[in-house]
Design an enzyme around this catalytic site. Structure first.
Site, PDB file in Angstrom:
ATOM      1  N   ALA A  74     -34.182  65.511-105.084  1.00 37.35           N
ATOM      2  CA  ALA A  74     -34.153  66.547-106.125  1.00 37.35           C
ATOM      3  C   ALA A  74     -35.302  66.310-107.092  1.00 37.35           C
ATOM      4  O   ALA A  74     -35.489  65.201-107.589  1.00 37.35           O
ATOM      5  CB  ALA A  74     -32.824  66.503-106.876  1.00 37.35           C
ATOM      6  N   ALA A  75     -36.082  67.338-107.360  1.00 39.19           N
ATOM      7  CA  ALA A  75     -37.227  67.164-108.248  1.00 39.19           C
ATOM      8  C   ALA A  75     -37.773  68.516-108.670  1.00 39.19           C
ATOM      9  O   ALA A  75     -37.565  69.533-107.997  1.00 39.19           O
ATOM     10  CB  ALA A  75     -38.339  66.377-107.544  1.00 39.19           C
ATOM     11  N   GLN A  76     -38.466  68.502-109.775  1.00 38.33           N
ATOM     12  CA  GLN A  76     -39.351  69.581-110.169  1.00 38.33           C
ATOM     13  C   GLN A  76     -40.639  69.271-109.421  1.00 38.33           C
ATOM     14  O   GLN A  76     -41.275  68.241-109.659  1.00 38.33           O
ATOM     15  CB  GLN A  76     -39.522  69.515-111.706  1.00 38.33           C
ATOM     16  CG  GLN A  76     -40.278  70.635-112.367  1.00 38.33           C
ATOM     17  CD  GLN A  76     -41.690  70.851-111.866  1.00 38.33           C
ATOM     18  OE1 GLN A  76     -41.961  71.880-111.231  1.00 38.33           O
ATOM     19  NE2 GLN A  76     -42.584  69.922-112.098  1.00 38.33           N
ATOM     20  N   TYR A 141     -46.618  65.428-113.267  1.00 40.56           N
ATOM     21  CA  TYR A 141     -45.769  65.258-112.072  1.00 40.56           C
ATOM     22  C   TYR A 141     -46.024  63.896-111.415  1.00 40.56           C
ATOM     23  O   TYR A 141     -45.093  63.156-111.095  1.00 40.56           O
ATOM     24  CB  TYR A 141     -46.054  66.396-111.090  1.00 40.56           C
ATOM     25  CG  TYR A 141     -45.461  66.221-109.709  1.00 40.56           C
ATOM     26  CD1 TYR A 141     -44.113  66.467-109.467  1.00 40.56           C
ATOM     27  CD2 TYR A 141     -46.263  65.826-108.631  1.00 40.56           C
ATOM     28  CE1 TYR A 141     -43.574  66.311-108.192  1.00 40.56           C
ATOM     29  CE2 TYR A 141     -45.730  65.672-107.359  1.00 40.56           C
ATOM     30  CZ  TYR A 141     -44.397  65.915-107.141  1.00 40.56           C
ATOM     31  OH  TYR A 141     -43.874  65.755-105.877  1.00 40.56           O
ATOM     32  N   LYS A 145     -43.437  60.703-111.106  1.00 40.09           N
ATOM     33  CA  LYS A 145     -43.060  60.077-109.837  1.00 40.09           C
ATOM     34  C   LYS A 145     -43.353  58.573-109.883  1.00 40.09           C
ATOM     35  O   LYS A 145     -42.574  57.755-109.403  1.00 40.09           O
ATOM     36  CB  LYS A 145     -43.832  60.731-108.677  1.00 40.09           C
ATOM     37  CG  LYS A 145     -43.316  62.109-108.299  1.00 40.09           C
ATOM     38  CD  LYS A 145     -41.975  62.018-107.588  1.00 40.09           C
ATOM     39  CE  LYS A 145     -41.467  63.364-107.139  1.00 40.09           C
ATOM     40  NZ  LYS A 145     -40.112  63.299-106.567  1.00 40.09           N
ATOM     41  N   VAL A 184     -49.677  75.536 -99.317  1.00 38.31           N
ATOM     42  CA  VAL A 184     -50.903  76.168 -98.825  1.00 38.31           C
ATOM     43  C   VAL A 184     -50.803  76.480 -97.330  1.00 38.31           C
ATOM     44  O   VAL A 184     -51.294  77.518 -96.877  1.00 38.31           O
ATOM     45  CB  VAL A 184     -52.123  75.270 -99.138  1.00 38.31           C
ATOM     46  CG1 VAL A 184     -52.060  73.941 -98.424  1.00 38.31           C
ATOM     47  CG2 VAL A 184     -53.414  75.970 -98.832  1.00 38.31           C
ATOM     48  N   ILE A 200     -59.729  80.427-100.276  1.00 35.67           N
ATOM     49  CA  ILE A 200     -59.921  78.990-100.467  1.00 35.67           C
ATOM     50  C   ILE A 200     -60.531  78.777-101.844  1.00 35.67           C
ATOM     51  O   ILE A 200     -61.508  79.436-102.203  1.00 35.67           O
ATOM     52  CB  ILE A 200     -60.865  78.422 -99.379  1.00 35.67           C
ATOM     53  CG1 ILE A 200     -60.184  78.506 -98.002  1.00 35.67           C
ATOM     54  CG2 ILE A 200     -61.275  76.999 -99.702  1.00 35.67           C
ATOM     55  CD1 ILE A 200     -61.064  78.033 -96.846  1.00 35.67           C
ATOM     56  N   GLY A 267     -59.290  70.140-111.975  1.00 37.14           N
ATOM     57  CA  GLY A 267     -58.433  68.961-111.784  1.00 37.14           C
ATOM     58  C   GLY A 267     -58.063  68.690-110.342  1.00 37.14           C
ATOM     59  O   GLY A 267     -57.407  67.686-110.057  1.00 37.14           O
ATOM     60  N   GLU A 268     -58.462  69.565-109.419  1.00 39.55           N
ATOM     61  CA  GLU A 268     -58.070  69.363-108.022  1.00 39.55           C
ATOM     62  C   GLU A 268     -58.815  68.167-107.412  1.00 39.55           C
ATOM     63  O   GLU A 268     -60.027  68.025-107.621  1.00 39.55           O
ATOM     64  CB  GLU A 268     -58.382  70.624-107.209  1.00 39.55           C
ATOM     65  CG  GLU A 268     -57.454  70.799-106.047  1.00 39.55           C
ATOM     66  CD  GLU A 268     -57.949  71.849-105.057  1.00 39.55           C
ATOM     67  OE1 GLU A 268     -57.217  72.081-104.113  1.00 39.55           O
ATOM     68  OE2 GLU A 268     -59.050  72.387-105.223  1.00 39.55           O
TER      69      GLU A 268
HETATM   70  N1  LIG Z   1     -43.357  69.094-100.134  1.00 39.29           N
HETATM   71  C1  LIG Z   1     -44.239  68.115-100.238  1.00 39.29           C
HETATM   72  O1  LIG Z   1     -45.345  68.200 -99.731  1.00 39.29           O
HETATM   73  C2  LIG Z   1     -43.894  66.849-100.981  1.00 39.29           C
HETATM   74  C3  LIG Z   1     -44.861  65.833-101.031  1.00 39.29           C
HETATM   75  C4  LIG Z   1     -44.567  64.665-101.696  1.00 39.29           C
HETATM   76  C5  LIG Z   1     -43.320  64.491-102.274  1.00 39.29           C
HETATM   77  N2  LIG Z   1     -42.408  65.502-102.215  1.00 39.29           N
HETATM   78  C6  LIG Z   1     -41.094  65.266-102.837  1.00 39.29           C
HETATM   79  O2  LIG Z   1     -40.083  65.537-101.870  1.00 39.29           O
HETATM   80  C7  LIG Z   1     -38.932  66.052-102.530  1.00 39.29           C
HETATM   81  C8  LIG Z   1     -38.519  67.377-101.884  1.00 39.29           C
HETATM   82  O3  LIG Z   1     -39.582  68.291-101.997  1.00 39.29           O
HETATM   83  P1  LIG Z   1     -39.511  69.748-101.340  1.00 39.29           P
HETATM   84  O4  LIG Z   1     -40.891  70.103-100.942  1.00 39.29           O
HETATM   85  O5  LIG Z   1     -38.445  69.796-100.341  1.00 39.29           O
HETATM   86  O6  LIG Z   1     -39.162  70.619-102.607  1.00 39.29           O
HETATM   87  P2  LIG Z   1     -38.033  71.725-102.859  1.00 39.29           P
HETATM   88  O7  LIG Z   1     -38.322  72.359-104.173  1.00 39.29           O
HETATM   89  O8  LIG Z   1     -37.904  72.608-101.672  1.00 39.29           O
HETATM   90  O9  LIG Z   1     -36.720  70.849-102.977  1.00 39.29           O
HETATM   91  C9  LIG Z   1     -36.293  70.271-104.188  1.00 39.29           C
HETATM   92  C10 LIG Z   1     -34.820  70.538-104.313  1.00 39.29           C
HETATM   93  O10 LIG Z   1     -34.354  69.902-105.507  1.00 39.29           O
HETATM   94  C11 LIG Z   1     -33.509  70.812-106.191  1.00 39.29           C
HETATM   95  N3  LIG Z   1     -33.564  70.457-107.594  1.00 39.29           N
HETATM   96  C12 LIG Z   1     -34.592  70.651-108.456  1.00 39.29           C
HETATM   97  N4  LIG Z   1     -34.259  70.194-109.676  1.00 39.29           N
HETATM   98  C13 LIG Z   1     -32.997  69.696-109.568  1.00 39.29           C
HETATM   99  C14 LIG Z   1     -32.114  69.076-110.478  1.00 39.29           C
HETATM  100  N5  LIG Z   1     -32.443  68.881-111.769  1.00 39.29           N
HETATM  101  N6  LIG Z   1     -30.893  68.666-110.045  1.00 39.29           N
HETATM  102  C15 LIG Z   1     -30.523  68.877-108.743  1.00 39.29           C
HETATM  103  N7  LIG Z   1     -31.321  69.470-107.847  1.00 39.29           N
HETATM  104  C16 LIG Z   1     -32.554  69.869-108.249  1.00 39.29           C
HETATM  105  C17 LIG Z   1     -34.046  72.185-105.888  1.00 39.29           C
HETATM  106  O11 LIG Z   1     -33.087  73.204-106.072  1.00 39.29           O
HETATM  107  C18 LIG Z   1     -34.473  72.023-104.435  1.00 39.29           C
HETATM  108  O12 LIG Z   1     -33.411  72.333-103.553  1.00 39.29           O
HETATM  109  C19 LIG Z   1     -39.308  66.165-104.008  1.00 39.29           C
HETATM  110  O13 LIG Z   1     -38.852  65.007-104.665  1.00 39.29           O
HETATM  111  C20 LIG Z   1     -40.824  66.196-103.993  1.00 39.29           C
HETATM  112  O14 LIG Z   1     -41.354  65.710-105.201  1.00 39.29           O
HETATM  113  C21 LIG Z   1     -42.657  66.669-101.574  1.00 39.29           C
END
Ligand SMILES: NC(=O)c1ccc[n+]([C@@H]2O[C@H](COP(=O)([O-])OP(=O)(O)OC[C@H]3O[C@@H](n4cnc5c(N)ncnc54)[C@H](O)[C@@H]3O)[C@@H](O)[C@H]2O)c1
Length: 312
Positions: A74-76, A141, A145, A184, A200, A267-268
């Site tokens: 779970a994450a923003q 972010y 992390k 992307v 792009i 910043g990219e």
């Molecule tokens: N997608 C990527 O490329 C990537 C890369 C590196 C790390 N991550 C990490 O992997 C994890 C999953 O990423 P994802 O791409 O599946 O994202 P996503 O947004 O699809 O999934 C995140 C989930 O967390 C839930 N969530 C958000 N805030 C919450 C809260 N406060 N309480 C409970 N649930 C909450 C959302 O509803 C969602 O279902 C994240 O921690 C993200 O930081 C993802």
């Protein structure tokens, strides 16, 4: 095993939930559905609609469900949103992780934490970046992390736990929303299939490391089963330019693609790719899905109407 997946209604979390159920584990999901969707979940998974920022309720759920493992996803996840509202990002990504670690303590559960390889290593990190490179994140972010990872390590030292961290590169695959860290790929595939030219930002020579969601899920299973502490990069094993990505999508889709170019986003990072040999030697994990194969799965999924379930 009995596993609790936070963020289990999200892109990676819902695939992980499917894989855990498929091997016979019991799965409980905690998700506030802020970006996740219940329709992504297998009905066998028990959903608690709850934010990880609600410490008391989270602890109650963990105490009653008694998981052995908590996969904390779970994450923003929106980097630009973290720049606009760093306090909200820290609330979810730092305080939320502390709440998960505290709740895990009450049940003696082991935590597998989803961190980011793409957002942690700074612009001067050697490529491919190894886990022991000094992390110099370029966004709130990435800082959140990294801070959450530090708590994971601290809990291991303070409480003798065996929590671990997966630093994922740009994860892509079916069910991914276009807005995410690696959205992307979905955006470009959708553009190309619709006969539109992808845009792009910059000259397209910036590099990224794409890892297929099915491979990422196998890394979670390996980390969960390893029962050892550690920090492991999870990447696709190659540094890919955005121009190459677009060319591969064009080949897979059978379309001639003529990208348009806009100014680079401030910043990219110019280069990003992670070294994966530590995960290979310590977890026995390696990515198995070539980029063209993963892209083909994304294109098939989009052509099928981008359903919430299936496709991995
Ligand atoms: N997608 C990527 O490329 C990537 C890369 C590196 C790390 N991550 C990490 O992997 C994890 C999953 O990423 P994802 O791409 O599946 O994202 P996503 O947004 O699809 O999934 C995140 C989930 O967390 C839930 N969530 C958000 N805030 C919450 C809260 N406060 N309480 C409970 N649930 C909450 C959302 O509803 C969602 O279902 C994240 O921690 C993200 O930081 C993802």
């Amino acid at each position: 095993m009995r596993v609790l997946v936070t963020g289990g209604a999200g892109f990676i979390g819902s695939h992980l939930t499917d894989a855990l159920l498929a091997r016979g584990d019991d799965v409980v999901v905690v998700d506030d559905l802020s970006s996740g969707r219940e329709a992504r979940l297998d009905p066998q998974a028990v959903l608690h609609k709850l934010s990880v920022t609600e410490a008391g309720s989270l602890t109650e759920v963990v105490e009653s469900e008694r998981p052995e493992i908590i996969c904390h996803l779970a994450a923003q996840i929106n980097v630009r949103a973290s720049v606009d509202a760093p306090e909200h990002d820290a609330e979810v990504n730092v305080v939320g992780t502390v709440n998960v670690l505290e709740a895990a303590r009450t049940a003696g559960a082991r935590v597998v934490f989803a961190s980011s390889g793409g957002a942690l290593y700074g612009r001067d990190a050697p490529i491919p970046s190894r886990e022991d490179v000094l992390a110099l994140p370029e966004s709130p972010y990435g800082i959140a992390k990294y801070c959450a990872e530090q708590y994971v390590g601290l809990y291991n030292r303070l409480h003798g736990t065996q929590h671990c961290v997966l630093r994922m590169a740009n994860v892509y695959g079916p069910r991914q929303d276009p807005a995410g860290e690696a959205g992307v790929t979905t955006i470009f595939c959708a553009n190309v299939l619709a006969g539109q030219d992808p845009v792009i930002y910059g000259d397209g020579n910036q590099t990224r490391d794409f890892v297929y969601v099915g491979d990422t899920v196998r890394a979670f299973l390996a980390a969960a089963d390893s029962r050892r502490p550690g920090t492991w990069n999870v990447g696709g094993g190659d540094e890919i330019t955005v121009l190459d990505l677009v060319a591969i999508i064009g080949e897979v889709a059978g379309h001639v693609v003529t990208p348009r170019f806009d100014p680079p986003k401030p910043g990219e990072l110019l280069r990003s790719a992670v070294a994966i040999d530590r995960a290979t030697s310590e977890l026995g994990w390696r990515p198995l899905t070539p980029l063209a194969e993963g892209i083909a799965a994304v294109c098939e999924w989009i052509e099928s109407g981008a359903p919430e379930r299936g496709w991995c």
